[in-house]
Scaffold this motif. Structure first.
Motif, short mmCIF file in Angstrom:
data_model
loop_
_atom_site.label_atom_id
_atom_site.label_comp_id
_atom_site.label_asym_id
_atom_site.label_seq_id
_atom_site.Cartn_x
_atom_site.Cartn_y
_atom_site.Cartn_z
N ARG A 1 17.45 12.34 -3.23
CA ARG A 1 17.21 10.94 -3.54
C ARG A 1 17.79 10.15 -2.37
NH1 ARG A 1 15.07 8.73 -7.34
NH2 ARG A 1 15.41 10.45 -8.78
N ILE A 2 16.95 9.30 -1.78
CA ILE A 2 17.34 8.53 -0.61
C ILE A 2 17.41 7.05 -1.00
CG2 ILE A 2 16.72 7.88 1.76
CD1 ILE A 2 17.30 10.88 1.40
N ASN A 3 18.52 6.42 -0.69
CA ASN A 3 18.71 5.00 -0.97
C ASN A 3 19.17 4.30 0.30
OD1 ASN A 3 18.36 4.82 -3.94
ND2 ASN A 3 20.07 6.26 -3.91
N ILE A 4 18.80 3.04 0.42
CA ILE A 4 19.36 2.18 1.44
C ILE A 4 20.19 1.13 0.71
CG2 ILE A 4 18.94 0.47 3.24
CD1 ILE A 4 16.46 2.02 4.04
N TYR A 5 21.47 1.08 1.04
CA TYR A 5 22.40 0.13 0.42
C TYR A 5 22.74 -0.98 1.41
CZ TYR A 5 23.14 3.56 -3.27
OH TYR A 5 22.96 4.44 -4.30
N HIS A 6 22.86 -2.18 0.88
CA HIS A 6 23.21 -3.34 1.70
C HIS A 6 24.49 -3.95 1.15
CE1 HIS A 6 21.95 -7.63 3.16
NE2 HIS A 6 22.89 -7.11 3.92
N ASN A 7 25.51 -3.96 1.96
CA ASN A 7 26.74 -4.66 1.62
C ASN A 7 26.67 -6.00 2.34
OD1 ASN A 7 29.32 -5.76 1.57
ND2 ASN A 7 30.28 -3.75 1.42
N THR A 8 26.27 -7.02 1.61
CA THR A 8 26.05 -8.32 2.25
C THR A 8 27.35 -9.06 2.55
OG1 THR A 8 25.64 -9.30 0.08
CG2 THR A 8 23.71 -8.59 1.36
N ALA A 9 28.45 -8.62 1.95
CA ALA A 9 29.74 -9.25 2.25
C ALA A 9 30.11 -9.06 3.72
CB ALA A 9 30.84 -8.69 1.36
N ASN A 10 29.82 -7.86 4.25
CA ASN A 10 30.09 -7.63 5.68
C ASN A 10 28.81 -7.32 6.45
OD1 ASN A 10 29.63 -5.06 4.83
ND2 ASN A 10 31.65 -4.26 5.33
N ASN A 11 27.65 -7.54 5.80
CA ASN A 11 26.34 -7.41 6.44
C ASN A 11 26.11 -6.03 7.06
OD1 ASN A 11 23.88 -8.70 6.70
ND2 ASN A 11 24.25 -9.08 8.86
N THR A 12 26.35 -4.98 6.26
CA THR A 12 26.09 -3.62 6.71
C THR A 12 25.10 -2.94 5.78
OG1 THR A 12 27.97 -2.74 5.45
CG2 THR A 12 28.38 -3.37 7.76
N PHE A 13 24.40 -1.95 6.33
CA PHE A 13 23.43 -1.16 5.57
C PHE A 13 23.73 0.31 5.80
CE2 PHE A 13 21.29 -5.14 6.33
CZ PHE A 13 20.52 -5.35 5.21
N ARG A 14 23.47 1.13 4.77
CA ARG A 14 23.65 2.58 4.87
C ARG A 14 22.45 3.28 4.26
NH1 ARG A 14 28.28 3.49 6.88
NH2 ARG A 14 28.24 5.72 6.73
N VAL A 15 22.02 4.37 4.89
CA VAL A 15 21.07 5.30 4.30
C VAL A 15 21.91 6.40 3.67
CG1 VAL A 15 19.21 6.96 4.72
CG2 VAL A 15 19.31 4.84 6.05
N VAL A 16 21.77 6.59 2.37
CA VAL A 16 22.54 7.61 1.65
C VAL A 16 21.54 8.51 0.93
CG1 VAL A 16 24.28 8.07 -0.10
CG2 VAL A 16 24.50 6.06 1.38
N GLY A 17 21.65 9.81 1.19
CA GLY A 17 20.80 10.79 0.53
C GLY A 17 21.63 11.79 -0.23
N VAL A 18 21.26 12.02 -1.50
CA VAL A 18 21.96 12.96 -2.36
C VAL A 18 20.96 14.02 -2.81
CG1 VAL A 18 23.25 13.23 -4.51
CG2 VAL A 18 23.58 11.18 -3.12
N LYS A 19 21.30 15.27 -2.59
CA LYS A 19 20.44 16.38 -2.97
C LYS A 19 20.27 16.42 -4.49
CE LYS A 19 20.29 21.23 -1.85
NZ LYS A 19 21.01 22.29 -1.17
N LEU A 20 19.03 16.48 -4.96
CA LEU A 20 18.77 16.47 -6.39
C LEU A 20 19.34 17.69 -7.09
CD1 LEU A 20 15.10 15.13 -6.49
CD2 LEU A 20 17.21 13.87 -6.91
N GLN A 21 19.29 18.84 -6.44
CA GLN A 21 19.71 20.10 -7.07
C GLN A 21 21.20 20.13 -7.42
OE1 GLN A 21 19.15 23.50 -4.56
NE2 GLN A 21 19.45 24.95 -6.21
N ASP A 22 22.06 19.71 -6.49
CA ASP A 22 23.51 19.86 -6.73
C ASP A 22 24.32 18.59 -6.42
OD1 ASP A 22 23.44 19.79 -3.98
OD2 ASP A 22 23.99 21.89 -3.72
#
Length: 116
Positions: free
Chosen positions: A22-43
């Motif tokens: 599962r791939i998400n893009i998170y935005h922390n607008t307090a400090n204006n940063t973005f992250r791509v975070v991927g978590v394996k579905l299996q484990d």
């Protein structure tokens, strides 16, 4: 995935971590940063936790394979469907636009989807 210049092949970021994530893009607008975070579905292992930076080069190589480059590495995601790839692309382009214009606000998830 990351591109290995030595073998001229795409390889998993961490060996043995192939499979759907599962791939998400998170935005922390307090400090204006973005992250791509991927978590394996299996484990539920984190397979990518990448800080999106201003000036990053993003490319939709095919309808379901997208890649980006920073100063050190080329990253790639292969999506299960064109729709998921489009959702990710829209979120990535939004992030790059926000970073280039320096907008702000509160923390939110701007994209979710499944990829490999």
């Amino acid at each position: 995935m990351v591109y290995d210049d030595g073998s001229k092949k795409w390889v998993p970021i961490k060996p043995g971590q192939q499979g759907f994530s599962r791939i998400n893009i998170y935005h922390n607008t307090a400090n204006n940063t973005f992250r791509v975070v991927g978590v394996k579905l299996q484990d539920q292992q984190v397979v990518i936790n990448y800080s999106i930076v201003k000036g990053l080069k993003y490319n939709q190589a095919t309808p379901t394979f997208h890649q980006w480059r920073d100063a050190r590495q080329v990253y790639g995601l292969n999506f299960a469907s064109k729709e998921e790839a489009t959702t990710f692309s829209n979120a990535m382009l939004f992030a790059l636009n926000v970073l280039s214009t320096q907008d702000g606000g509160e923390r939110e998830r701007v994209c979710k989807g499944d990829g490999v």
